[in-house]
Design a protein around this motif. Structure first.
Motif, mmCIF file in Angstrom:
data_model
loop_
_atom_site.group_PDB
_atom_site.id
_atom_site.type_symbol
_atom_site.label_atom_id
_atom_site.label_comp_id
_atom_site.label_asym_id
_atom_site.label_seq_id
_atom_site.Cartn_x
_atom_site.Cartn_y
_atom_site.Cartn_z
ATOM 1 N N ASP A 131 0.835 -1.212 0.000
ATOM 2 C CA ASP A 131 0.000 0.000 0.000
ATOM 3 C C ASP A 131 0.864 1.254 0.000
ATOM 4 O OD1 ASP A 131 -2.335 -1.515 0.058
ATOM 5 O OD2 ASP A 131 -2.561 -1.343 2.245
ATOM 6 N N LEU A 132 1.942 1.230 0.786
ATOM 7 C CA LEU A 132 2.823 2.402 0.863
ATOM 8 C C LEU A 132 3.588 2.617 -0.431
ATOM 9 C CD1 LEU A 132 4.162 2.023 4.509
ATOM 10 C CD2 LEU A 132 2.298 3.491 3.678
ATOM 11 N N VAL A 133 3.986 1.529 -1.082
ATOM 12 C CA VAL A 133 4.670 1.640 -2.379
ATOM 13 C C VAL A 133 3.723 2.283 -3.398
ATOM 14 C CG1 VAL A 133 5.588 0.307 -4.325
ATOM 15 C CG2 VAL A 133 6.301 -0.229 -1.987
ATOM 16 N N THR A 134 2.492 1.819 -3.443
ATOM 17 C CA THR A 134 1.504 2.385 -4.366
ATOM 18 C C THR A 134 1.256 3.855 -4.070
ATOM 19 O OG1 THR A 134 0.441 0.240 -4.649
ATOM 20 C CG2 THR A 134 -0.875 2.182 -5.195
ATOM 21 N N LEU A 135 1.116 4.192 -2.801
ATOM 22 C CA LEU A 135 0.897 5.582 -2.416
ATOM 23 C C LEU A 135 2.080 6.457 -2.820
ATOM 24 C CD1 LEU A 135 -0.824 7.711 -0.944
ATOM 25 C CD2 LEU A 135 0.360 7.043 1.164
ATOM 26 N N ALA A 136 3.286 5.985 -2.567
ATOM 27 C CA ALA A 136 4.476 6.761 -2.928
ATOM 28 C C ALA A 136 4.515 7.015 -4.432
ATOM 29 C CB ALA A 136 5.739 6.030 -2.472
ATOM 30 N N ARG A 137 4.221 5.996 -5.215
ATOM 31 C CA ARG A 137 4.192 6.182 -6.680
ATOM 32 C C ARG A 137 3.137 7.216 -7.065
ATOM 33 N NH1 ARG A 137 4.911 -0.062 -7.639
ATOM 34 N NH2 ARG A 137 7.140 -0.118 -8.087
ATOM 35 N N ASN A 138 1.956 7.106 -6.467
ATOM 36 C CA ASN A 138 0.873 8.044 -6.770
ATOM 37 C C ASN A 138 1.212 9.471 -6.344
ATOM 38 O OD1 ASN A 138 -0.650 5.978 -7.862
ATOM 39 N ND2 ASN A 138 -1.882 5.678 -6.024
ATOM 40 N N ASN A 139 2.044 9.601 -5.318
ATOM 41 C CA ASN A 139 2.457 10.923 -4.837
ATOM 42 C C ASN A 139 3.666 11.463 -5.592
ATOM 43 O OD1 ASN A 139 0.434 11.273 -2.940
ATOM 44 N ND2 ASN A 139 1.614 10.427 -1.248
ATOM 45 N N GLY A 140 4.136 10.724 -6.608
ATOM 46 C CA GLY A 140 5.224 11.217 -7.455
ATOM 47 C C GLY A 140 6.617 10.995 -6.908
ATOM 48 N N ALA A 141 6.767 10.038 -6.003
ATOM 49 C CA ALA A 141 8.098 9.745 -5.460
ATOM 50 C C ALA A 141 9.015 9.250 -6.573
ATOM 51 C CB ALA A 141 7.996 8.695 -4.368
ATOM 52 N N ASP A 142 10.304 9.562 -6.423
ATOM 53 C CA ASP A 142 11.249 9.105 -7.447
ATOM 54 C C ASP A 142 11.503 7.604 -7.296
ATOM 55 O OD1 ASP A 142 13.256 8.689 -5.495
ATOM 56 O OD2 ASP A 142 14.169 10.635 -5.878
ATOM 57 N N ASP A 143 12.103 7.024 -8.318
ATOM 58 C CA ASP A 143 12.305 5.576 -8.363
ATOM 59 C C ASP A 143 13.183 5.077 -7.224
ATOM 60 O OD1 ASP A 143 10.715 5.334 -10.612
ATOM 61 O OD2 ASP A 143 12.404 5.408 -12.017
ATOM 62 N N VAL A 144 14.163 5.866 -6.815
ATOM 63 C CA VAL A 144 15.059 5.448 -5.735
ATOM 64 C C VAL A 144 14.273 5.264 -4.448
ATOM 65 C CG1 VAL A 144 17.019 6.154 -4.303
ATOM 66 C CG2 VAL A 144 17.093 6.521 -6.774
ATOM 67 N N LEU A 145 13.411 6.219 -4.131
ATOM 68 C CA LEU A 145 12.617 6.122 -2.913
ATOM 69 C C LEU A 145 11.640 4.954 -2.992
ATOM 70 C CD1 LEU A 145 11.373 8.981 -0.772
ATOM 71 C CD2 LEU A 145 9.860 7.067 -1.217
ATOM 72 N N VAL A 146 11.009 4.776 -4.128
ATOM 73 C CA VAL A 146 10.086 3.657 -4.306
ATOM 74 C C VAL A 146 10.828 2.335 -4.131
ATOM 75 C CG1 VAL A 146 8.587 2.452 -5.941
ATOM 76 C CG2 VAL A 146 8.457 4.950 -5.729
ATOM 77 N N ASP A 147 12.024 2.229 -4.694
ATOM 78 C CA ASP A 147 12.815 0.996 -4.565
ATOM 79 C C ASP A 147 13.162 0.710 -3.104
ATOM 80 O OD1 ASP A 147 12.714 0.549 -7.278
ATOM 81 O OD2 ASP A 147 14.744 1.311 -7.662
ATOM 82 N N VAL A 148 13.444 1.752 -2.333
ATOM 83 C CA VAL A 148 13.739 1.575 -0.908
ATOM 84 C C VAL A 148 12.516 1.015 -0.187
ATOM 85 C CG1 VAL A 148 14.218 2.832 1.234
ATOM 86 C CG2 VAL A 148 15.594 3.271 -0.792
ATOM 87 N N LEU A 149 11.353 1.520 -0.526
ATOM 88 C CA LEU A 149 10.131 0.998 0.088
ATOM 89 C C LEU A 149 9.866 -0.444 -0.337
ATOM 90 C CD1 LEU A 149 7.738 4.064 -0.166
ATOM 91 C CD2 LEU A 149 8.718 3.089 1.914
ATOM 92 N N VAL A 150 10.115 -0.742 -1.606
ATOM 93 C CA VAL A 150 9.921 -2.106 -2.100
ATOM 94 C C VAL A 150 10.826 -3.071 -1.325
ATOM 95 C CG1 VAL A 150 10.339 -3.618 -4.091
ATOM 96 C CG2 VAL A 150 9.118 -1.460 -4.394
ATOM 97 N N ASP A 151 12.011 -2.617 -0.966
ATOM 98 C CA ASP A 151 12.973 -3.463 -0.252
ATOM 99 C C ASP A 151 12.732 -3.511 1.256
ATOM 100 O OD1 ASP A 151 14.240 -4.088 -2.621
ATOM 101 O OD2 ASP A 151 15.780 -2.532 -2.402
ATOM 102 N N ALA A 152 11.796 -2.719 1.768
ATOM 103 C CA ALA A 152 11.480 -2.736 3.197
ATOM 104 C C ALA A 152 10.841 -4.076 3.552
ATOM 105 C CB ALA A 152 10.541 -1.576 3.539
ATOM 106 N N PRO A 153 10.909 -4.448 4.817
ATOM 107 C CA PRO A 153 10.286 -5.718 5.221
ATOM 108 C C PRO A 153 8.794 -5.734 4.907
ATOM 109 C CG PRO A 153 11.583 -4.768 7.010
ATOM 110 C CD PRO A 153 11.526 -3.745 5.925
ATOM 111 N N ALA A 154 8.314 -6.880 4.487
ATOM 112 C CA ALA A 154 6.880 -7.030 4.227
ATOM 113 C C ALA A 154 6.137 -7.018 5.555
ATOM 114 C CB ALA A 154 6.619 -8.327 3.481
ATOM 115 N N GLY A 155 4.892 -6.677 5.489
ATOM 116 C CA GLY A 155 4.082 -6.649 6.697
ATOM 117 C C GLY A 155 3.362 -5.331 6.817
#
Length: 64
Positions: free
Chosen positions: A24-48
């Motif tokens: 959900d946070l990855v999707t929100l970050a993308r929708n808020n215009g976050a850059d790819d580096v930040l999105v990748d960091v969120l993708v790599d965060a622990p699931a849960g």
């Protein structure tokens, strides 16, 4: 660690409704215009679920 700031993370997660899953946070970050580096960091965060912004900060930045 990628060169992102806590402020960039807060902006990317503006409007988050907690508790929230990592996906959900990855999707929100993308929708808020976050850059790819930040999105990748969120993708790599622990699931849960994250109970709030502090949980996300700990997952992304650790004990910095």
């Amino acid at each position: 660690m990628a060169n992102i700031s806590p402020i960039d993370l807060q902006k990317a997660l503006r409007g988050a409704d907690y508790p929230a899953s990592r996906d959900d946070l990855v999707t929100l970050a993308r929708n808020n215009g976050a850059d790819d580096v930040l999105v990748d960091v969120l993708v790599d965060a622990p699931a849960g679920e994250f109970d709030g912004p502090d949980d996300v900060q700990k997952a992304v930045f650790g004990d910095e």
